[in-house]
Scaffold this motif. Structure first.
Motif, PDB file in Angstrom:
ATOM      1  N   PRO A  38      -7.416  -2.322  25.749  1.00 24.39           N
ATOM      2  CA  PRO A  38      -6.033  -2.803  25.641  1.00 24.39           C
ATOM      3  C   PRO A  38      -5.067  -1.808  26.280  1.00 24.39           C
ATOM      4  CG  PRO A  38      -6.749  -1.871  23.568  1.00 24.39           C
ATOM      5  CD  PRO A  38      -7.964  -1.899  24.461  1.00 24.39           C
ATOM      6  N   GLU A  39      -3.899  -2.291  26.680  1.00 25.63           N
ATOM      7  CA  GLU A  39      -2.940  -1.384  27.330  1.00 25.63           C
ATOM      8  C   GLU A  39      -2.453  -0.303  26.380  1.00 25.63           C
ATOM      9  OE1 GLU A  39       0.540  -1.255  26.775  1.00 25.63           O
ATOM     10  OE2 GLU A  39       0.828  -2.994  25.470  1.00 25.63           O
ATOM     11  N   LEU A  40      -2.485  -0.561  25.072  1.00 24.21           N
ATOM     12  CA  LEU A  40      -2.154   0.466  24.084  1.00 24.21           C
ATOM     13  C   LEU A  40      -2.956   0.209  22.821  1.00 24.21           C
ATOM     14  CD1 LEU A  40      -0.377   2.885  23.115  1.00 24.21           C
ATOM     15  CD2 LEU A  40       1.240   1.164  22.267  1.00 24.21           C
ATOM     16  N   ALA A  41      -3.540   1.251  22.275  1.00 23.71           N
ATOM     17  CA  ALA A  41      -4.207   1.185  20.980  1.00 23.71           C
ATOM     18  C   ALA A  41      -4.037   2.545  20.310  1.00 23.71           C
ATOM     19  CB  ALA A  41      -5.691   0.850  21.124  1.00 23.71           C
ATOM     20  N   ILE A  42      -3.792   2.537  19.017  1.00 23.63           N
ATOM     21  CA  ILE A  42      -3.570   3.768  18.255  1.00 23.63           C
ATOM     22  C   ILE A  42      -4.454   3.732  17.019  1.00 23.63           C
ATOM     23  CG2 ILE A  42      -1.884   5.214  17.056  1.00 23.63           C
ATOM     24  CD1 ILE A  42       0.301   3.783  18.740  1.00 23.63           C
ATOM     25  N   PHE A  43      -5.064   4.878  16.712  1.00 26.37           N
ATOM     26  CA  PHE A  43      -5.932   5.011  15.551  1.00 26.37           C
ATOM     27  C   PHE A  43      -5.612   6.328  14.832  1.00 26.37           C
ATOM     28  CE2 PHE A  43      -8.172   3.227  19.196  1.00 26.37           C
ATOM     29  CZ  PHE A  43      -8.548   1.983  18.733  1.00 26.37           C
ATOM     30  N   HIS A  44      -6.088   6.456  13.593  1.00 20.79           N
ATOM     31  CA  HIS A  44      -6.148   7.776  12.977  1.00 20.79           C
ATOM     32  C   HIS A  44      -7.202   8.587  13.729  1.00 20.79           C
ATOM     33  CE1 HIS A  44      -9.548   5.610  11.431  1.00 20.79           C
ATOM     34  NE2 HIS A  44     -10.082   6.739  11.005  1.00 20.79           N
ATOM     35  N   LYS A  45      -7.078   9.893  13.737  1.00 18.40           N
ATOM     36  CA  LYS A  45      -8.169  10.727  14.235  1.00 18.40           C
ATOM     37  C   LYS A  45      -9.323  10.612  13.240  1.00 18.40           C
ATOM     38  CE  LYS A  45      -9.266  15.468  15.643  1.00 18.40           C
ATOM     39  NZ  LYS A  45      -8.749  16.852  15.842  1.00 18.40           N
ATOM     40  N   PRO A  46     -10.579  10.426  13.706  1.00 18.30           N
ATOM     41  CA  PRO A  46     -11.680  10.249  12.763  1.00 18.30           C
ATOM     42  C   PRO A  46     -11.692  11.317  11.671  1.00 18.30           C
ATOM     43  CG  PRO A  46     -12.452   9.770  14.962  1.00 18.30           C
ATOM     44  CD  PRO A  46     -11.036  10.283  15.108  1.00 18.30           C
ATOM     45  N   GLY A  47     -11.785  10.840  10.430  1.00 23.41           N
ATOM     46  CA  GLY A  47     -11.793  11.721   9.271  1.00 23.41           C
ATOM     47  C   GLY A  47     -10.420  12.021   8.706  1.00 23.41           C
ATOM     48  N   HIS A  48      -9.353  11.759   9.461  1.00 21.01           N
ATOM     49  CA  HIS A  48      -7.987  12.055   9.049  1.00 21.01           C
ATOM     50  C   HIS A  48      -7.329  10.761   8.568  1.00 21.01           C
ATOM     51  CE1 HIS A  48      -9.167  15.437  11.532  1.00 21.01           C
ATOM     52  NE2 HIS A  48      -8.079  16.087  11.243  1.00 21.01           N
ATOM     53  N   LEU A  93       0.820  -1.219   0.000  1.00 18.67           N
ATOM     54  CA  LEU A  93       0.000   0.000   0.000  1.00 18.67           C
ATOM     55  C   LEU A  93       0.852   1.267   0.000  1.00 18.67           C
ATOM     56  CD1 LEU A  93      -2.719  -1.091   2.584  1.00 18.67           C
ATOM     57  CD2 LEU A  93      -2.861  -1.158   0.085  1.00 18.67           C
ATOM     58  N   ASP A  94       2.192   1.099   0.025  1.00 19.92           N
ATOM     59  CA  ASP A  94       3.130   2.228   0.058  1.00 19.92           C
ATOM     60  C   ASP A  94       2.808   3.164   1.219  1.00 19.92           C
ATOM     61  OD1 ASP A  94       5.222   3.938  -0.681  1.00 19.92           O
ATOM     62  OD2 ASP A  94       3.940   5.096  -2.038  1.00 19.92           O
ATOM     63  N   VAL A  95       2.764   2.585   2.415  1.00 14.79           N
ATOM     64  CA  VAL A  95       2.353   3.341   3.606  1.00 14.79           C
ATOM     65  C   VAL A  95       3.350   3.104   4.735  1.00 14.79           C
ATOM     66  CG1 VAL A  95       0.649   3.358   5.485  1.00 14.79           C
ATOM     67  CG2 VAL A  95      -0.121   3.481   3.114  1.00 14.79           C
ATOM     68  N   ASP A  96       3.720   4.178   5.405  1.00 11.36           N
ATOM     69  CA  ASP A  96       4.392   4.120   6.701  1.00 11.36           C
ATOM     70  C   ASP A  96       3.358   4.589   7.725  1.00 11.36           C
ATOM     71  OD1 ASP A  96       5.810   4.618   9.073  1.00 11.36           O
ATOM     72  OD2 ASP A  96       7.625   5.192   8.015  1.00 11.36           O
ATOM     73  N   VAL A  97       2.873   3.680   8.535  1.00  5.62           N
ATOM     74  CA  VAL A  97       1.751   4.018   9.414  1.00  5.62           C
ATOM     75  C   VAL A  97       2.147   5.007  10.499  1.00  5.62           C
ATOM     76  CG1 VAL A  97       0.583   1.832   8.964  1.00  5.62           C
ATOM     77  CG2 VAL A  97       2.107   2.037  10.945  1.00  5.62           C
ATOM     78  N   ARG A  98       3.442   5.224  10.720  1.00  6.94           N
ATOM     79  CA  ARG A  98       3.879   6.170  11.750  1.00  6.94           C
ATOM     80  C   ARG A  98       3.719   7.622  11.309  1.00  6.94           C
ATOM     81  NH1 ARG A  98       9.912   4.036  12.118  1.00  6.94           N
ATOM     82  NH2 ARG A  98       9.530   4.424   9.893  1.00  6.94           N
ATOM     83  N   THR A  99       3.683   7.857  10.005  1.00 10.87           N
ATOM     84  CA  THR A  99       3.786   9.233   9.506  1.00 10.87           C
ATOM     85  C   THR A  99       2.702   9.641   8.525  1.00 10.87           C
ATOM     86  OG1 THR A  99       5.235   8.499   7.701  1.00 10.87           O
ATOM     87  CG2 THR A  99       6.303   9.223   9.752  1.00 10.87           C
ATOM     88  N   ASP A 100       1.913   8.711   8.013  1.00 15.53           N
ATOM     89  CA  ASP A 100       1.115   8.996   6.819  1.00 15.53           C
ATOM     90  C   ASP A 100      -0.337   9.356   7.086  1.00 15.53           C
ATOM     91  OD1 ASP A 100       3.452   8.551   5.550  1.00 15.53           O
ATOM     92  OD2 ASP A 100       2.833   6.743   4.473  1.00 15.53           O
ATOM     93  N   GLU A 141      -3.142  13.128  21.457  1.00  8.23           N
ATOM     94  CA  GLU A 141      -3.255  13.258  20.011  1.00  8.23           C
ATOM     95  C   GLU A 141      -1.889  13.614  19.469  1.00  8.23           C
ATOM     96  OE1 GLU A 141      -5.423  16.409  17.092  1.00  8.23           O
ATOM     97  OE2 GLU A 141      -6.772  15.295  18.444  1.00  8.23           O
ATOM     98  N   ARG A 142      -1.526  13.001  18.342  1.00  5.90           N
ATOM     99  CA  ARG A 142      -0.189  13.198  17.782  1.00  5.90           C
ATOM    100  C   ARG A 142      -0.274  13.381  16.274  1.00  5.90           C
ATOM    101  NH1 ARG A 142       3.964  11.282  21.234  1.00  5.90           N
ATOM    102  NH2 ARG A 142       5.331  11.270  19.425  1.00  5.90           N
ATOM    103  N   SER A 143       0.753  14.014  15.707  1.00 11.06           N
ATOM    104  CA  SER A 143       0.886  14.108  14.255  1.00 11.06           C
ATOM    105  C   SER A 143       1.882  13.088  13.712  1.00 11.06           C
ATOM    106  CB  SER A 143       1.326  15.521  13.845  1.00 11.06           C
ATOM    107  OG  SER A 143       2.567  15.833  14.439  1.00 11.06           O
ATOM    108  N   VAL A 199       6.425   6.687  19.661  1.00 11.30           N
ATOM    109  CA  VAL A 199       5.652   5.723  20.453  1.00 11.30           C
ATOM    110  C   VAL A 199       5.618   4.337  19.805  1.00 11.30           C
ATOM    111  CG1 VAL A 199       4.218   7.491  21.526  1.00 11.30           C
ATOM    112  CG2 VAL A 199       3.451   6.419  19.396  1.00 11.30           C
ATOM    113  N   TRP A 200       6.248   4.195  18.653  1.00 13.05           N
ATOM    114  CA  TRP A 200       6.231   2.907  17.965  1.00 13.05           C
ATOM    115  C   TRP A 200       7.043   1.883  18.743  1.00 13.05           C
ATOM    116  CZ3 TRP A 200       3.050   1.175  14.484  1.00 13.05           C
ATOM    117  CH2 TRP A 200       3.322  -0.060  13.879  1.00 13.05           C
ATOM    118  N   ARG A 201       6.552   0.623  18.777  1.00 10.53           N
ATOM    119  CA  ARG A 201       7.202  -0.450  19.522  1.00 10.53           C
ATOM    120  C   ARG A 201       7.382  -1.679  18.635  1.00 10.53           C
ATOM    121  NH1 ARG A 201       3.266  -0.696  24.754  1.00 10.53           N
ATOM    122  NH2 ARG A 201       2.748  -2.638  23.657  1.00 10.53           N
ATOM    123  N   GLU A 202       8.273  -2.558  19.039  1.00 10.96           N
ATOM    124  CA  GLU A 202       8.592  -3.743  18.260  1.00 10.96           C
ATOM    125  C   GLU A 202       7.476  -4.786  18.266  1.00 10.96           C
ATOM    126  OE1 GLU A 202      11.228  -4.204  16.183  1.00 10.96           O
ATOM    127  OE2 GLU A 202      11.435  -2.070  16.624  1.00 10.96           O
TER     128      GLU A 202
END
Length: 257
Positions: A236-246, A74-81, A96-98, A103-106
């Protein structure tokens, strides 16, 4: 004419640099937009099965290996895109982060799920109204009483997005969006919001208040915010999502979604 790939590349550069920080509805016609879910590997495979049993709200486009933020197909880096991310710890909002680099983990696994923003381009190309885009607003999204098929710790109701449609166009809109099963497909409900547990259509749970014109019929589609609601109920102890609509705009062409 500007190459669509150039437009997507320019968008990603703007997102990664912080120059773009807004909802992505209406952007990069021809490319599939995606919802993001990031979970520890210990939970990710139960959630993968949840997507398989609930394909309408959770159409899977791609999944990363544990610890790998890249989804090459998908040509995606989920940390930045994604323009904006939301981080939750133990089911509660933390920040909330940009960017997710810090915060990325192995042990993290990312899943990208189809988004109804993708089929909006097809509606616009047919001259069909998409009122929130015309108004410069985010689409309204609502929790409903429509139950998802549970898997392990993941269960709950479907979240839907809503678009107001003139009655004479409902059939055409339904048929056209049904061509995009990887982007939630056709509507899950047409008409009375109360029938699916929505008490007040003017106060959505996510996004902006709806833009409706006289005579419009409310039409509801399964929404990729569903996994966010379901995951957070599992705490869950950690969960990350896009901000809705972003959304993340992938390299997958929407014609094959």
């Amino acid at each position: 004419m500007t190459d669509p790939a150039d437009l997507r590349n320019a968008h990603l550069q703007a997102v990664r640099s912080g120059a773009f920080d807004a909802p992505t509805s209406g952007l990069c016609a021809g490319y599939a937009q995606a919802n993001l879910v990031v979970l520890p590997a210990a939970l990710a495979y139960d959630f993968l099965l949840f997507t398989q049993l609930n394909p309408k709200p959770c159409p899977l486009l791609g999944m990363s290996e544990p610890g790998d933020p890249l989804i090459a197909k998908l040509d995606v880096d989920v940390r930045t895109d994604a323009p904006r991310y939301e981080v939750f710890r133990d089911g509660a909002f933390a920040e909330e982060r940009s960017d997710l680099t810090d915060v990325w983990r192995e042990d993290l696994v990312a899943l990208l799920l189809g988004c109804s923003f993708t089929f909006e381009h097809a509606l616009l190309a047919e001259g069909l109204p998409v009122r929130h885009i015309a108004a410069g607003k985010n689409v309204p999204m609502y929790r409903t009483s429509i139950a998802c098929t549970p898997v392990g710790p993941f269960s709950g109701g479907m979240v839907v997005s809503m678009r107001g449609v003139p009655p004479e166009l409902v059939e055409r809109v339904s048929e056209l969006t049904g061509r995009f099963p990887g982007s939630h497909g056709g509507p899950v409900h047409v008409g009375d919001p109360a029938e699916i547990g929505i008490a007040d259509i003017m106060t959505p749970d996510f996004g902006d208040a709806p833009v409706l014109e006289t005579g419009d019929v409310p039409v509801f589609w399964a929404c990729g915010v569903t996994p966010q609601a379901v995951v957070l109920d599992a705490k869950p102890e950690l969960a990350i999502f896009h901000k809705p609509g972003h959304m993340i705009i992938t390299a997958q062409r929407d014609a094959v979604v």
